[in-house]
Write a protein that holds these residues in place. Sequence first.
Motif, PDB file in Angstrom:
ATOM      1  N   MET A  29      16.827  55.657  65.671  1.00 21.66           N
ATOM      2  CA  MET A  29      17.147  54.316  65.215  1.00 21.66           C
ATOM      3  C   MET A  29      18.638  54.091  65.199  1.00 21.66           C
ATOM      4  N   SER A  30      19.407  55.104  64.849  1.00 23.14           N
ATOM      5  CA  SER A  30      20.842  54.958  64.769  1.00 23.14           C
ATOM      6  C   SER A  30      21.481  54.792  66.138  1.00 23.14           C
ATOM      7  N   GLU A  31      20.757  55.141  67.227  1.00 26.14           N
ATOM      8  CA  GLU A  31      21.316  55.060  68.558  1.00 26.14           C
ATOM      9  C   GLU A  31      21.329  53.636  69.077  1.00 26.14           C
ATOM     10  N   ARG A  32      20.606  52.728  68.460  1.00 23.24           N
ATOM     11  CA  ARG A  32      20.567  51.344  68.902  1.00 23.24           C
ATOM     12  C   ARG A  32      21.063  50.448  67.780  1.00 23.24           C
ATOM     13  N   GLN A  33      21.618  49.306  68.178  1.00 19.56           N
ATOM     14  CA  GLN A  33      22.189  48.375  67.231  1.00 19.56           C
ATOM     15  C   GLN A  33      21.471  47.035  67.338  1.00 19.56           C
ATOM     16  N   TRP A  34      21.631  46.218  66.306  1.00 17.65           N
ATOM     17  CA  TRP A  34      21.136  44.848  66.371  1.00 17.65           C
ATOM     18  C   TRP A  34      21.850  44.115  67.497  1.00 17.65           C
ATOM     19  N   THR A  35      21.104  43.375  68.288  1.00 23.00           N
ATOM     20  CA  THR A  35      21.688  42.538  69.329  1.00 23.00           C
ATOM     21  C   THR A  35      21.516  41.077  68.928  1.00 23.00           C
ATOM     22  N   GLN A  36      22.430  40.252  69.359  1.00 18.00           N
ATOM     23  CA  GLN A  36      22.400  38.834  69.033  1.00 18.00           C
ATOM     24  C   GLN A  36      22.206  38.009  70.296  1.00 18.00           C
ATOM     25  N   GLY A  37      21.731  36.798  70.108  1.00 18.66           N
ATOM     26  CA  GLY A  37      21.592  35.890  71.235  1.00 18.66           C
ATOM     27  C   GLY A  37      20.336  36.086  72.046  1.00 18.66           C
ATOM     28  N   ASN A  38      19.247  36.511  71.420  1.00 10.99           N
ATOM     29  CA  ASN A  38      17.994  36.723  72.140  1.00 10.99           C
ATOM     30  C   ASN A  38      17.094  35.495  72.050  1.00 10.99           C
ATOM     31  N   GLU A  39      16.312  35.309  73.095  1.00 11.77           N
ATOM     32  CA  GLU A  39      15.313  34.245  73.137  1.00 11.77           C
ATOM     33  C   GLU A  39      13.938  34.882  72.999  1.00 11.77           C
ATOM     34  N   LEU A  40      13.181  34.472  71.984  1.00 11.50           N
ATOM     35  CA  LEU A  40      11.904  35.107  71.678  1.00 11.50           C
ATOM     36  C   LEU A  40      10.757  34.107  71.796  1.00 11.50           C
ATOM     37  N   THR A  41       9.626  34.610  72.303  1.00 13.03           N
ATOM     38  CA  THR A  41       8.404  33.814  72.362  1.00 13.03           C
ATOM     39  C   THR A  41       7.277  34.627  71.741  1.00 13.03           C
ATOM     40  N   LEU A  42       6.671  34.104  70.696  1.00 15.36           N
ATOM     41  CA  LEU A  42       5.551  34.782  70.056  1.00 15.36           C
ATOM     42  C   LEU A  42       4.282  34.516  70.858  1.00 15.36           C
ATOM     43  N   LEU A  43       3.563  35.589  71.202  1.00 16.12           N
ATOM     44  CA  LEU A  43       2.341  35.487  72.000  1.00 16.12           C
ATOM     45  C   LEU A  43       1.171  35.970  71.158  1.00 16.12           C
ATOM     46  N   GLU A  44       0.183  35.103  70.990  1.00 13.04           N
ATOM     47  CA  GLU A  44      -0.971  35.434  70.156  1.00 13.04           C
ATOM     48  C   GLU A  44      -2.187  35.690  71.022  1.00 13.04           C
ATOM     49  N   ASN A  45      -2.715  36.919  70.937  1.00  9.08           N
ATOM     50  CA  ASN A  45      -3.933  37.310  71.630  1.00  9.08           C
ATOM     51  C   ASN A  45      -3.752  37.339  73.151  1.00  9.08           C
ATOM     52  N   GLY A  46      -4.779  37.836  73.827  1.00 12.97           N
ATOM     53  CA  GLY A  46      -4.698  38.001  75.267  1.00 12.97           C
ATOM     54  C   GLY A  46      -4.546  36.701  76.015  1.00 12.97           C
ATOM     55  N   GLU A  47      -5.056  35.598  75.456  1.00 13.73           N
ATOM     56  CA  GLU A  47      -4.964  34.309  76.137  1.00 13.73           C
ATOM     57  C   GLU A  47      -3.520  33.911  76.403  1.00 13.73           C
ATOM     58  N   ALA A  48      -2.615  34.275  75.522  1.00 12.51           N
ATOM     59  CA  ALA A  48      -1.190  33.977  75.725  1.00 12.51           C
ATOM     60  C   ALA A  48      -0.459  35.146  76.369  1.00 12.51           C
ATOM     61  N   PHE A  49      -0.835  36.378  76.005  1.00 10.40           N
ATOM     62  CA  PHE A  49      -0.084  37.554  76.445  1.00 10.40           C
ATOM     63  C   PHE A  49      -0.302  37.871  77.918  1.00 10.40           C
ATOM     64  N   PHE A  50      -1.551  37.952  78.361  1.00  7.53           N
ATOM     65  CA  PHE A  50      -1.815  38.392  79.735  1.00  7.53           C
ATOM     66  C   PHE A  50      -1.189  37.466  80.779  1.00  7.53           C
ATOM     67  N   PRO A  51      -1.347  36.132  80.678  1.00 10.66           N
ATOM     68  CA  PRO A  51      -0.702  35.281  81.687  1.00 10.66           C
ATOM     69  C   PRO A  51       0.817  35.430  81.713  1.00 10.66           C
ATOM     70  N   ALA A  52       1.433  35.628  80.540  1.00  8.41           N
ATOM     71  CA  ALA A  52       2.886  35.772  80.506  1.00  8.41           C
ATOM     72  C   ALA A  52       3.325  37.058  81.202  1.00  8.41           C
ATOM     73  N   VAL A  53       2.611  38.160  80.961  1.00 12.43           N
ATOM     74  CA  VAL A  53       2.952  39.428  81.611  1.00 12.43           C
ATOM     75  C   VAL A  53       2.704  39.344  83.113  1.00 12.43           C
ATOM     76  N   PHE A  54       1.563  38.806  83.516  1.00 10.00           N
ATOM     77  CA  PHE A  54       1.252  38.725  84.944  1.00 10.00           C
ATOM     78  C   PHE A  54       2.258  37.834  85.665  1.00 10.00           C
ATOM     79  N   GLU A  55       2.675  36.746  85.032  1.00 10.62           N
ATOM     80  CA  GLU A  55       3.668  35.862  85.639  1.00 10.62           C
ATOM     81  C   GLU A  55       4.997  36.594  85.848  1.00 10.62           C
ATOM     82  N   ALA A  56       5.400  37.395  84.845  1.00 11.10           N
ATOM     83  CA  ALA A  56       6.647  38.149  84.978  1.00 11.10           C
ATOM     84  C   ALA A  56       6.546  39.175  86.101  1.00 11.10           C
ATOM     85  N   ILE A  57       5.399  39.859  86.210  1.00 13.77           N
ATOM     86  CA  ILE A  57       5.213  40.847  87.276  1.00 13.77           C
ATOM     87  C   ILE A  57       5.233  40.168  88.643  1.00 13.77           C
ATOM     88  N   GLU A  58       4.598  39.012  88.748  1.00 12.67           N
ATOM     89  CA  GLU A  58       4.565  38.294  90.026  1.00 12.67           C
ATOM     90  C   GLU A  58       5.946  37.826  90.451  1.00 12.67           C
TER      91      GLU A  58
END
Length: 412
Positions: free
Chosen positions: A1-30
């Motif tokens: 834990m000490s080897e990594r630090q807090w980073t700032q300026g991140n963009e986050l998207t909360l994904l609930e269940n496979g209906e949101a998660f799988f399409p997002a991952v597949f789109e990134a892979i494509e």
Amino acid sequence: MSERQWTQGNELTLLENGEAFFPAVFEAIEAARDYVMLETFIWFDDEVGRALRTALIDAAGRGVKVDITVDGYGSAELGRDFVDGLTDAGVRLHVFAPLPPMLGYQINLFRRLHRKLVVVDGEVAFVGGINYSGEHLRSFGAKSKQDYAVKIRGPAVADIDRFCCDAIGDAPKGRRSLRGLLRRLPRGWNRPEAGAQVLFVARDDHNHRSAIEAMYRLGLRKARRDIILLNAYFFPGYRFLRAMRQAVERGARVRLILQGEPDKDYVKFAGSTLYDYLLKIGVEVWEYMERPAHAKVAVMDDEWATVGSSNLDPFSLSLNLEANVFVQDAAFAGELRGRLEHLLEHHCRRVTREEVKRRGPLWHLWRWLAYHLLRHFPRLAQLVPLRNEREQVTRVVGTPAETPPQNEANAG
């Protein structure tokens, strides 16, 4: 834990269940141009697993470097044809197996690669608790799982990228991805107001044995107003329970959501052995009743949140390889809180002192014995000798793999 630090300026998207998660991952892979790294505990040969396989084979066909790491026990049901199609396409498949097979069967029941991570081109990453199986889709039926993941863009991706590279022994790619990430950072990324602050934390059996639990306890100690924990397998140690009690004593409302309709019967039993103590110290205990809860998330006050793979039980906190992201951001914490409040209002029931008090003295004696037995179990499991650390991940490249043994599907 000490080897990594807090980073700032991140963009986050909360994904609930496979209906949101799988399409997002597949789109990134494509959209991948350079490389894909993915780690998972469970990968099944079903509708979801085959869709992931197709996306990875297509990426490899475009010249994308693809590294996949699976757990030798959790993904043991993948057959020869499934694996051969990947390796023939150039996908590098890594299998985590800390113990050698015995009579053809994987026996690493208590040390597992439980992380669920994806990194694509050093630009986008995913962290959460969702496996690649149809169990995470509502169409699976009454036993489909409730869970969450987070999609990340920004400086935190570099930490996750380097971590995944180190795990497969491919550090040069991590350095290249970091340079690429720095070229793509938006102006002003290093100002706190520019985006979410994120800390990536992984648990291992060497230098970071209690890293995730320590971050949870830090959040509990800092919280002053309201805490919601949703955890599929809840059986923490003394220090964690003490931190919960101290939060209540400071005046914080602590709500704990556990499984009311678990996928495994022993899960509810283990958690229920703590109900009497939790209610006595002022923690509100709620059971999620709609379907099995598989999530490992928390939100504390207005800005602190976590999403990841780590349960709060002896296996995740003391034996398994886990990964969570911890977030300080009002918008993200507010969105996660809203999702959890919705579950509490519409799909949970509150456990009362009256129903717990009705249990007799033999139950409470058994509860005490079970708690201490399970809490000290990891110490016994750690006595089993492991392979050399470098031998725990086996690479399967371009050669037919032995058909893995058929294990009982795991709930992790």
